[in-house]
Design a protein around this motif. Structure first.
Motif, PDB file in Angstrom:
ATOM      1  N   SER A 747       0.833  -1.198   0.000  1.00  0.00           N
ATOM      2  CA  SER A 747       0.000   0.000   0.000  1.00  0.00           C
ATOM      3  C   SER A 747       0.870   1.251   0.000  1.00  0.00           C
ATOM      4  O   SER A 747       0.623   2.212  -0.741  1.00  0.00           O
ATOM      5  N   GLU A 748       1.895   1.258   0.830  1.00  0.00           N
ATOM      6  CA  GLU A 748       2.806   2.398   0.897  1.00  0.00           C
ATOM      7  C   GLU A 748       3.518   2.605  -0.437  1.00  0.00           C
ATOM      8  O   GLU A 748       3.684   3.737  -0.911  1.00  0.00           O
ATOM      9  N   LYS A 749       3.935   1.526  -1.061  1.00  0.00           N
ATOM     10  CA  LYS A 749       4.623   1.637  -2.356  1.00  0.00           C
ATOM     11  C   LYS A 749       3.697   2.238  -3.407  1.00  0.00           C
ATOM     12  O   LYS A 749       4.126   3.055  -4.234  1.00  0.00           O
ATOM     13  N   GLU A 750       2.440   1.857  -3.396  1.00  0.00           N
ATOM     14  CA  GLU A 750       1.500   2.396  -4.375  1.00  0.00           C
ATOM     15  C   GLU A 750       1.304   3.893  -4.197  1.00  0.00           C
ATOM     16  O   GLU A 750       1.249   4.657  -5.164  1.00  0.00           O
ATOM     17  N   GLN A 751       1.198   4.322  -2.945  1.00  0.00           N
ATOM     18  CA  GLN A 751       1.002   5.748  -2.686  1.00  0.00           C
ATOM     19  C   GLN A 751       2.229   6.562  -3.081  1.00  0.00           C
ATOM     20  O   GLN A 751       2.126   7.659  -3.644  1.00  0.00           O
ATOM     21  N   LEU A 752       3.407   6.016  -2.832  1.00  0.00           N
ATOM     22  CA  LEU A 752       4.638   6.703  -3.220  1.00  0.00           C
ATOM     23  C   LEU A 752       4.820   6.706  -4.731  1.00  0.00           C
ATOM     24  O   LEU A 752       5.285   7.693  -5.306  1.00  0.00           O
ATOM     25  N   ARG A 753       4.440   5.622  -5.371  1.00  0.00           N
ATOM     26  CA  ARG A 753       4.573   5.547  -6.837  1.00  0.00           C
ATOM     27  C   ARG A 753       3.725   6.621  -7.510  1.00  0.00           C
ATOM     28  O   ARG A 753       4.139   7.244  -8.493  1.00  0.00           O
ATOM     29  N   GLY A 754       2.524   6.854  -6.975  1.00  0.00           N
ATOM     30  CA  GLY A 754       1.699   7.922  -7.508  1.00  0.00           C
ATOM     31  C   GLY A 754       2.261   9.295  -7.192  1.00  0.00           C
ATOM     32  O   GLY A 754       2.277  10.193  -8.047  1.00  0.00           O
ATOM     33  N   ALA A 755       2.766   9.478  -5.979  1.00  0.00           N
ATOM     34  CA  ALA A 755       3.275  10.785  -5.550  1.00  0.00           C
ATOM     35  C   ALA A 755       4.482  11.224  -6.358  1.00  0.00           C
ATOM     36  O   ALA A 755       4.669  12.420  -6.617  1.00  0.00           O
TER      37      ALA A 755
END
Length: 883
Positions: A747-755
């Motif tokens: 979940s954290e990786k997905e949010q960072l990938r978008g950011a």
């Protein structure tokens, strides 16, 4: 995704994938990894007519041979191959000299045909692979097969790309790639029972559709045998071999386990999914009044999978990030999505698996029903409604249920897995449930399961008549539903509250396309007024008195948005409704507060009312605190932003939006704990330059950078990360990139990938695009969405468009349709249209063909809309901000 294999590394461990295809389109998936990586019979046996003694088939298998069962042995081994052999037992219903079945990318040998009635071998004269989209394996016989029972045995092998010491093998064969695993009758109607044996390393575990029957070990290899499956379609065939560990779910009868990487299981990341799966399964058993027909249900969190999940009977696969939940790291919104996805896949265990469509042109009943059953809040309903509305307002849309002859090749089948199938399908079923009442609808669904009917028989067998208002009239369900399933698009109904006149019209963004269609729908209308509650009327028989405004009352049609149509009114009624929104919005149902905005903006795009009226519909938001109206406004204003964020309109627009959202931001951040609307409040306030929001985002991110302790609430991380990276420079971007690389939480990786895509620095966006070409940095399955994130950024749109053309062969392996839609979303000039047309002519588009045609149509609509409305919109925003 590549036709054969691709390589992806995550957390310093290699995953090698032999795809057996995904809904996005590909081949058998075998993921090899190194250590320490962070009953009911749905259909009675069919008796098909056949003409196979005549000409050979073109794309569909002949119906003279009916499969009964398969005996399959599969062995992924250490020689860059997987090998196997299979025997299919079938019944011949009409004499023939040729056996047709499917095989693709397999080397097939040693064909043996046995007459089961006489136990004699039959001579094979020739074996031919059809080098065309049919993927037929043609086996010619010396003698004629008469009516009776036979078997065909074959040996086969396929290629792996690489081998590592330990391995995870997982299949995903939907919709048409079981033929890449073993030769088979690979069409959904041709169901059979599967007897499977997997040969695998002795220190691994094998899972199949059915429960394990037994195993034995020979040298270093373990032979795992499974009980016979239910009678099922080939696209539901699945197996997995891995070192994964499991988390059990409580259920009084079914053994339920959720498998994940050992470290993820040990950390408890599968616990939430395990906690809710048994409850959801039990709910469906009670709802359908039919027990889940397997003894076990396994769920698997796979590190690399496209699509998000697949409903293989008894062995459901999920993309790891869509199933695992980490307390304190994953957001509550992520928890909602996990529950929604599990509910969707478990609904398929009845609708899709137990009861199956006859052919892929009716896949909407599989996916639409599973989507409908997974609704548990208005947010998901509204999202699907608006997604369907958007796609279905183009002339390049398609019916929910097109003719079978229009869906033949694998490409045509793959194109059916779109927003129309999923979202429109669910919304049309929701409309039917509202018309007949949910109690009657649920009874009909149970009847359908008890009939063991094919899905397309649902209307005829499960529901007899629809009520038509209070006059006691009825009409057949099929007659009504055919207007919603066999035609493209949807209507807009126009109500004049002065005269009572009401009429319907096919709604299209581009009205120049209208002449191609002469469409008409049976339309159920739930209508209410300022003083009267909702009642149901039908457009074809409506007394116009129902729609005459009395004593200055307003009329509201499509109460709670249960119908799949838009509503337009005369100016006086619009003015009354918008006045009500400003003075006392709660008199209008919540769903309709959002829908009035959505209808107004989209009717304006179609030139059925003025763009100023649409903008007026957002005035009440200054005091609105509910999510759905704000979500509708933000989504519709996003089109304005896409069209104008490179023009002089954007400054006054930002000034207006800053003031509208100020109250919401204060209310959400100060008054309430984190929830859906906070994300909208922060995103709108920060992106439009509200100083207090920008300061808050920068300070929260800076504290994380300085202390290495992340105190940002998980619900808010995606939007705070994005806004902080947008306001920052190289330091913030590289901090986010390093966290993305080192994080083991999906979940954290997905949010960072978008950011990472939010930066305004062109050179950083260019670097990020280059990273998508390296699967060790960005997994191939994430390439399309990453490029789309960058294209969503006004600073990255042109970069993304140039990039996908330069690297189309690679980037189009993932989800090319989604890629095209995202990268072209800002196109609104003649030059961009010409570039897009040139792209369509010069490139091999494959599965993106329809998406490119839709993008061309949408660009034409955008060009016309901007030329007609730019000056009006600029004047409106300048006037509003001057008040």
């Amino acid at each position: 995704m590549a036709k054969n294999l691709y390589i992806s590394k995550v957390a310093a461990a290699a995953f090698i994938v032999l795809t057996v295809s995904s809904i996005a389109g590909i081949v058998t998936m075998i993921i090899l990894y190194k250590t320490q990586i962070s009953t009911m019979n749905p259909t009675p046996r069919p008796t098909f007519p056949s003409t196979t003694m005549g000409p050979p088939p073109v794309m569909r298998l002949p119906r003279n041979l009916i499969p009964e069962s398969y005996e399959i042995f599969l062995h992924p081994n250490q020689t860059l191959l997987f090998t196997g052999n299979s025997t299919v037992n079938f019944h011949c219903v009409e004499r023939t000299r040729t056996i047709y079945l499917h095989s693709k990318d397999l080397t097939v040998s040693n064909p043996v045909v046995m007459n089961k009635n006489t136990n004699k071998k039959m001579g094979v004269s020739a074996v031919k692979h059809h080098e065309d989209p049919s993927n037929f394996l043609e086996i010619q016989l010396n003698d004629i097969l008469e009516q009776g029972n036979y078997s065909l045995s074959l040996a086969f092998k396929g290629e792996l790309s690489e081998y590592n010491e330990a391995f995870l093998a997982a299949t995903n064969v939907a919709p048409t790639d079981a033929r890449r695993v073993f030769p088979c009758f690979d069409e959904p109607e041709m169901k059979a029972v599967f007897h499977v044996t997997i040969i695998h390393r002795r220190d691994t575990t094998a899972l199949g559709n059915a429960k394990m029957h037994g195993s034995n070990i020979i040298d270093d290899w373990k032979y795992t045998r499974f009980h016979p499956t239910q009678r099922m379609s080939t696209y539901l065939f699945a197996f997995m071999v891995s070192e994964f560990t499991s988390t059990s779910s409580p259920h009084d009868r079914v053994e339920i386990k959720t498998y994940a990487r050992p470290e993820a299981t040990a950390a408890g990341h599968a616990q939430y999914a395990a906690n809710i799966t048994g409850k959801i399964l039990k709910f469906y058993e009670n709802h359908f009044d039919i027990e889940y027909s397997q003894q076990k249900l396994d769920q698997i969190a796979l590190p690399d999978l496209n699509p998000s999940a697949m409903e293989n009977w008894g062995l459901v696969t999920y993309q790891e990030g869509d199933l695992l939940y980490e307390e304190g790291m994953s957001s509550l919104l992520h928890k909602e999505l996990i529950a929604n996805l599990i509910a969707h896949e478990l609904a398929h265990q009845w609708f899709g698996n137990l009861v199956t469509m006859k052919w892929w042109n009716d896949i909407w009943l599989n996916e639409g029903f599973a989507t409908y059953m997974s609704y548990y809040c208005k947010t998901f309903v509204a999202n699907d409604l608006h997604t369907a509305f958007k796609e279905d307002a183009l002339a390049s849309s398609h019916p929910l249920s097109p003719p079978q002859e229009d869906v033949q090749t694998t490409s045509e089948i793959m194109e059916m897995f779109d927003a129309i199938t999923y979202c429109k399908g669910a919304i049309v079923l929701r409309m039917l449930a509202d018309i007949v009442e949910e109690r009657v609808f649920n009874k009909g669904i149970k009847l359908c399961c008890n009939y063991k009917c094919l899905l397309q028989d649902l209307w005829m067998k499960s529901f007899k008549n629809l009520p038509k208002g209070e006059d006691g009239g009825h009409t057949e369900v099929a007659k009504v539903m055919d207007t919603w399933t066999k035609q493209i698009g949807y209507p807009v109904i126009t109500i004049n509250t002065t005269s009572g006149e009401i009429y319907q019209k096919h709604f299209l963004f581009n009205d120049s396309s209208e002449s191609r269609f002469v469409l008409w729908w049976y339309i159920p209308i739930r209508v209410m007024s300022n003083t009267m509650g909702p009642s149901l009327v039908w457009l074809e028989t409506t007394d116009t008195d129902e729609f005459i405004s009395k004593n200055g009352e307003w009329i509201l049609a499509n109460v709670n948005c249960t119908g799949y149509y838009r509503v337009n009114y005369n100016q006086e009624n619009w003015d009354s409704l918008l006045t009500q929104l400003v003075t006392n919005p709660h008199r209008i149902p919540l769903m309709n507060r959002g829908q009035l905005i959505d209808d107004a903006f989209n009717l304006a795009r179609a030139k059925l009312l003025s763009v100023t009226l649409a903008l007026n519909s957002t005035r009440f938001l200054r005091t609105e605190h509910e999510y759905l109206p704000w979500e509708s406004a933000v989504r519709n204003l996003e089109y304005f932003i896409l069209m104008f964020d490179r023009s002089e309109v954007y400054g006054p627009m930002q000034a207006y939006l800053r003031e509208q959202v100020r109250g919401l931001l204060i209310y959400e951040i100060i008054v309430l704990p984190p929830r859906h609307n906070q994300i909208i409040a922060i995103q709108m306030a920060c992106s439009n330059g509200l100083p207090e929001c920008m300061m808050m985002a920068k300070e929260m991110f800076a504290k994380w950078m300085n202390n290495d302790t992340n105190n940002i609430h998980p619900n808010l991380r995606s939007v705070i990360y994005c806004q902080a990276v947008a306001f920052g420079g190289r330091t913030e971007w590289e901090f986010a990139w390093n966290k993305f690389q080192s994080s083991s939480d999906t979940s954290e990786k997905e949010q960072l990938r978008g950011a990472l895509s939010c930066t305004k620095k062109i050179w950083l966006l260019s670097r990020y695009l280059e990273y998508t070409l390296n699967p060790e940095r960005i997994r191939l399955m994430d390439v399309a969405s990453t490029i789309n994130y960058i294209a969503r950024n006004v600073a990255g749109q042109a970069l993304a468009w140039n990039f996908i053309r330069a690297h189309w062969e690679y980037v189009s392996q993932g989800d090319p349709a989604m890629l095209i839609e995202g990268v072209t979303s800002r196109f609104s000039t003649q030059y961009e249209l010409e570039e897009l047309v040139r792209f369509a002519n010069d490139y091999d588009l494959g599965f993106a063909t329809r998406a490119v045609q839709q993008a061309i149509e949408q660009t034409q609509v955008n060009i016309q809309w901007v030329s007609e409305n730019k000056d009006i919109i600029l004047e409106w925003f300048e006037r509003e901000t001057a008040l």
